[in-house]
Design an enzyme around this catalytic site. Structure first.
Site, PDB file in Angstrom:
ATOM      1  N   LYS A   1       0.819  -1.228   0.000  1.00  0.00           N
ATOM      2  CA  LYS A   1       0.000   0.000   0.000  1.00  0.00           C
ATOM      3  C   LYS A   1       0.836   1.253   0.000  1.00  0.00           C
ATOM      4  O   LYS A   1       0.404   2.293  -0.513  1.00  0.00           O
ATOM      5  CB  LYS A   1      -0.973   0.005   1.182  1.00  0.00           C
ATOM      6  CG  LYS A   1      -0.337  -0.210   2.542  1.00  0.00           C
ATOM      7  CD  LYS A   1      -0.248  -1.665   2.862  1.00  0.00           C
ATOM      8  CE  LYS A   1       0.585  -1.929   4.095  1.00  0.00           C
ATOM      9  NZ  LYS A   1       0.166  -3.073   4.842  1.00  0.00           N
TER      10      LYS A   1
ATOM     11  N   VAL B   1      -5.161  -3.436   1.198  1.00  0.00           N
ATOM     12  CA  VAL B   1      -6.052  -2.854   2.215  1.00  0.00           C
ATOM     13  C   VAL B   1      -6.897  -3.960   2.850  1.00  0.00           C
ATOM     14  O   VAL B   1      -7.490  -4.782   2.145  1.00  0.00           O
ATOM     15  CB  VAL B   1      -7.009  -1.801   1.599  1.00  0.00           C
ATOM     16  CG1 VAL B   1      -7.866  -1.153   2.687  1.00  0.00           C
ATOM     17  CG2 VAL B   1      -6.246  -0.745   0.818  1.00  0.00           C
TER      18      VAL B   1
ATOM     19  N   LYS C   1      -3.872   3.458   3.262  1.00  0.00           N
ATOM     20  CA  LYS C   1      -5.036   2.626   2.907  1.00  0.00           C
ATOM     21  C   LYS C   1      -6.273   3.471   2.623  1.00  0.00           C
ATOM     22  O   LYS C   1      -7.020   3.192   1.684  1.00  0.00           O
ATOM     23  CB  LYS C   1      -5.299   1.613   4.017  1.00  0.00           C
ATOM     24  CG  LYS C   1      -4.210   0.535   4.085  1.00  0.00           C
ATOM     25  CD  LYS C   1      -4.283  -0.225   5.390  1.00  0.00           C
ATOM     26  CE  LYS C   1      -3.312  -1.390   5.418  1.00  0.00           C
ATOM     27  NZ  LYS C   1      -3.215  -1.997   6.757  1.00  0.00           N
TER      28      LYS C   1
HETATM   29  P1  NAP Z   1       8.394  -9.050   5.667  1.00  0.00           P
HETATM   30  O1  NAP Z   1       7.949 -10.146   6.537  1.00  0.00           O
HETATM   31  O2  NAP Z   1       9.373  -8.051   6.177  1.00  0.00           O
HETATM   32  O3  NAP Z   1       8.967  -9.699   4.326  1.00  0.00           O
HETATM   33  C1  NAP Z   1       9.614  -8.966   3.329  1.00  0.00           C
HETATM   34  C2  NAP Z   1      10.311  -9.949   2.402  1.00  0.00           C
HETATM   35  O4  NAP Z   1      10.871  -9.230   1.317  1.00  0.00           O
HETATM   36  C3  NAP Z   1      11.457 -10.707   3.069  1.00  0.00           C
HETATM   37  O5  NAP Z   1      11.465 -12.022   2.628  1.00  0.00           O
HETATM   38  C4  NAP Z   1      12.705  -9.967   2.601  1.00  0.00           C
HETATM   39  O6  NAP Z   1      13.827 -10.812   2.499  1.00  0.00           O
HETATM   40  C5  NAP Z   1      12.266  -9.556   1.214  1.00  0.00           C
HETATM   41  N1  NAP Z   1      12.972  -8.360   0.743  1.00  0.00           N
HETATM   42  C6  NAP Z   1      12.918  -7.130   1.270  1.00  0.00           C
HETATM   43  N2  NAP Z   1      13.684  -6.275   0.549  1.00  0.00           N
HETATM   44  C7  NAP Z   1      14.207  -6.998  -0.448  1.00  0.00           C
HETATM   45  C8  NAP Z   1      15.105  -6.704  -1.516  1.00  0.00           C
HETATM   46  N3  NAP Z   1      15.592  -5.471  -1.708  1.00  0.00           N
HETATM   47  N4  NAP Z   1      15.447  -7.691  -2.381  1.00  0.00           N
HETATM   48  C9  NAP Z   1      14.962  -8.946  -2.211  1.00  0.00           C
HETATM   49  N5  NAP Z   1      14.101  -9.297  -1.207  1.00  0.00           N
HETATM   50  C10 NAP Z   1      13.756  -8.332  -0.337  1.00  0.00           C
HETATM   51  O7  NAP Z   1       7.154  -8.193   5.154  1.00  0.00           O
HETATM   52  P2  NAP Z   1       5.638  -8.685   5.051  1.00  0.00           P
HETATM   53  O8  NAP Z   1       4.985  -8.485   6.364  1.00  0.00           O
HETATM   54  O9  NAP Z   1       5.576  -9.994   4.376  1.00  0.00           O
HETATM   55  O10 NAP Z   1       5.032  -7.529   4.114  1.00  0.00           O
HETATM   56  C11 NAP Z   1       5.291  -7.523   2.729  1.00  0.00           C
HETATM   57  C12 NAP Z   1       4.404  -6.490   2.054  1.00  0.00           C
HETATM   58  O11 NAP Z   1       3.035  -6.829   2.285  1.00  0.00           O
HETATM   59  C13 NAP Z   1       4.549  -5.061   2.587  1.00  0.00           C
HETATM   60  O12 NAP Z   1       4.323  -4.158   1.530  1.00  0.00           O
HETATM   61  C14 NAP Z   1       3.420  -4.948   3.602  1.00  0.00           C
HETATM   62  O13 NAP Z   1       2.993  -3.608   3.783  1.00  0.00           O
HETATM   63  C15 NAP Z   1       2.352  -5.753   2.913  1.00  0.00           C
HETATM   64  N6  NAP Z   1       1.337  -6.319   3.782  1.00  0.00           N
HETATM   65  C16 NAP Z   1       1.694  -6.997   4.901  1.00  0.00           C
HETATM   66  C17 NAP Z   1       0.710  -7.569   5.700  1.00  0.00           C
HETATM   67  C18 NAP Z   1       1.051  -8.317   6.939  1.00  0.00           C
HETATM   68  O14 NAP Z   1       0.121  -8.698   7.677  1.00  0.00           O
HETATM   69  N7  NAP Z   1       2.312  -8.587   7.231  1.00  0.00           N
HETATM   70  C19 NAP Z   1      -0.626  -7.435   5.341  1.00  0.00           C
HETATM   71  C20 NAP Z   1      -0.965  -6.723   4.177  1.00  0.00           C
HETATM   72  C21 NAP Z   1       0.030  -6.177   3.416  1.00  0.00           C
HETATM   73  P3  NAP Z   1      14.487 -11.475   3.808  1.00  0.00           P
HETATM   74  O15 NAP Z   1      13.474 -12.474   4.285  1.00  0.00           O
HETATM   75  O16 NAP Z   1      15.736 -12.115   3.317  1.00  0.00           O
HETATM   76  O17 NAP Z   1      14.710 -10.356   4.769  1.00  0.00           O
HETATM   77  N1  HSE Z   2       0.818  -3.538   9.239  1.00  0.00           N
HETATM   78  C1  HSE Z   2      -0.429  -3.683   8.601  1.00  0.00           C
HETATM   79  C2  HSE Z   2      -1.527  -3.728   9.638  1.00  0.00           C
HETATM   80  C3  HSE Z   2      -0.457  -4.945   7.781  1.00  0.00           C
HETATM   81  O1  HSE Z   2      -1.219  -3.937  10.816  1.00  0.00           O
HETATM   82  O2  HSE Z   2      -2.690  -3.520   9.298  1.00  0.00           O
HETATM   83  C4  HSE Z   2      -1.722  -5.112   6.987  1.00  0.00           C
HETATM   84  O3  HSE Z   2      -1.801  -4.164   5.964  1.00  0.00           O
END
Ligand code: NAP
Ligand code: HSE
Length: 438
Positions: free
Chosen positions: A104, A131, A204
């Site tokens: 987002k 979102v 969002k």
């Molecule tokens: P995360 O757990 O920090 O995972 C990020 C992943 O991307 C990791 O595997 C990291 O590698 C990899 N990465 C980061 N920078 C990189 C680069 N320059 N080159 C190659 N790989 C790279 O994050 P996440 O929680 O999954 O969130 C990912 C996205 O989804 C974000 O945009 C977040 O806002 C969105 N999102 C998250 C959630 C949630 O509940 N977590 C919900 C909705 C949306 P390493 O593992 O080696 O560090």
């Molecule tokens: N950090 C975000 C949240 C992940 O807590 O809502 C989902 O977009």
């Protein structure tokens, strides 16, 4: 035979792992899941232990090579951050590859540039996971609610802060102590300041407003207040007054009579907000999110479910993957884009100055416990046309008086003027807290 679509997964963290789990276990799911396979995965650190086993040949630390890989037809960006995510999305589009993203932060800031490039290239960029985590809200706004004139979008759109606020209310703990738990559960952003300062919710509500009202939103103009300064006593006072505190993103269309003009005026803001116990958003607890859409002729419709976390977010990402897989299966990628799935802007919108937003408010003053102080506060509000719904002094034993005011719907300019004047009163020791109220 149907060709399997190669997925290039950018990121194997909380969301990427959830996506890989679904794609590696197609049994019992929609047959389209079997039509895709993970062709390549980018991570930052190849040596980091993973929660899922994938053949090591699939993993690379060179994200660009994933986008460029000829075996990758669809790029799934779940790495987060602005760069290199934005550049990789643009590169994928330029290579004629559709993109699914949960990012987002990128979409709220660069959505217009990305949508224009995707349209020119004839590819889709789908963002269901951006979102509301697992809640289907993007496709309903683009498609199912398309016949409505949307008047208001409001909701709890950050799982981390809702989890924290729920535990503050139910257990009386300070927010810092719960944040670590939300991080461990995979709810928080890489930099959790984005959650607790309200920036993630602002991203969002910006995206939701763009879809609901049909025009691009200037993300930087959204007035944003997070929960980092929220005190347990405000949650407690709110409870005593019959409210729960929720971090809300709100977007309202204004001046219906101006709708035919070139640009639709909108009030958009993010703020911790008192929600009456009997309001549908008041019962949304823990990591759950809920988005209330008001429109004509539908009235009110609420979307509710888990707003963050690996499985729910992966559910939304995979829904987008299947949308693209379905289009591939029909062999339709060479034809024009489906305008409802691609969701173009179709008018201009602009955000009104925050001082012109009209809303209810909660303010708490610290004051000397002297006779007449409540009257003087009331006079200052009244002099500026700020109508008070209630003014209450909470138990002041051993301490300063705690005076809580809830206003009726007032213009924020007048509220600010009143607060400035009240802070000058000799018995007022400070404005301790300020929130919204619905
Ligand atoms: P995360 O757990 O920090 O995972 C990020 C992943 O991307 C990791 O595997 C990291 O590698 C990899 N990465 C980061 N920078 C990189 C680069 N320059 N080159 C190659 N790989 C790279 O994050 P996440 O929680 O999954 O969130 C990912 C996205 O989804 C974000 O945009 C977040 O806002 C969105 N999102 C998250 C959630 C949630 O509940 N977590 C919900 C909705 C949306 P390493 O593992 O080696 O560090
Ligand atoms: N950090 C975000 C949240 C992940 O807590 O809502 C989902 O977009």
């Amino acid at each position: 035979m149907v060709m399997k679509i190669g997925i290039g997964l950018l990121g194997l963290g909380t969301v990427g792992t959830g996506v890989a789990r679904i794609l590696l276990e197609p049994k019992g799911r929609n047959p389209l899941v079997s039509n895709v396979h993970i062709a390549k995965v980018a991570v930052r650190d190849l040596n980091r232990p993973r929660k899922i086993e994938l053949p090591s040949r699939l993993l690379t630390a060179d994200a660009q090579s994933v986008v460029d890989d000829p075996n990758v037809q669809l790029v799934v960006e779940v790495m987060g951050g602005i760069e290199p995510a934005r550049t990789l999305i643009m590169r994928s589009i330029a290579a004629g590859k559709s993109v699914v993203t949960a990012n987002k932060a990128v979409i709220a800031r660069h959505g217009q540039e990305i949508a224009a490039a995707a349209e020119a290239a004839g590819v889709y960029v789908l963002i269901e996971a951006a979102v509301g985590g697992g809640i289907p809200i993007i496709e309903p706004l683009k498609q199912s609610l398309g016949g409505n004139k949307i008047t208001k979008v409001s909701g709890i759109i950050n799982g981390t802060t809702n989890y924290i606020l729920t535990r503050m209310e139910q257990e009386g703990v300070a927010y810092e102590n719960v944040l670590k738990v939300a991080q461990d559960l995979g709810y928080a952003e890489a930099d959790p300041a984005a959650d607790v300062e309200g920036m993630d919710a602002a991203d969002k509500i910006s995206i939701l407003s763009g879809l609901a009202f049909g025009g691009a939103i200037n993300r930087e103009l959204i007035q944003t207040q997070g929960i980092s300064n929220l005190k347990s006593r405000d949650v407690d006072y709110a409870t005593q007054l019959g409210y729960r505190v929720k971090l809300l993103g709100i977007a309202e269309r204004l001046n219906d009579n101006l709708i035919e003009s070139n640009s639709l005026p909108l009030a958009v803001w993010v703020q911790p907000t008192l929600v009456p116990f009997n309001h549908p958003l008041a019962g949304v607890n823990g990591v759950n999110n809920a988005i209330l859409i008001e429109g004509e002729p539908i009235g009110e419709v609420m979307f509710y479910g888990p707003g963050a976390g690996s499985g729910p977010t992966a559910s939304a990402v995979v829904a987008d993957i299947l949308n693209i897989a379905g289009i591939y299966q029909l062999g339709n990628l060479e034809t024009k884009l489906d305008p409802l799935l691609a969701a173009h802007s179709w008018r201009e919108c602009h955000l009104v100055d925050p001082v012109d937003i009209r809303k209810r408010n909660y303010v708490r003053f610290k004051a000397e416990d002297t006779p007449g102080v409540i009257g003087r506060i009331g006079t200052h509000f009244g002099d500026r046309g700020v109508s008070i719904q209630s003014i209450v002094q909470f138990d002041s034993s051993n301490e300063d008086a705690e005076i809580v005011v809830i206003t009726h719907k007032v213009r924020q300019g007048e509220l600010e003027e009143s607060l400035k004047a009240i802070k000058q009163l000799p018995e007022i020791k400070g404005l301790a807290s300020y929130m919204g109220c619905i």
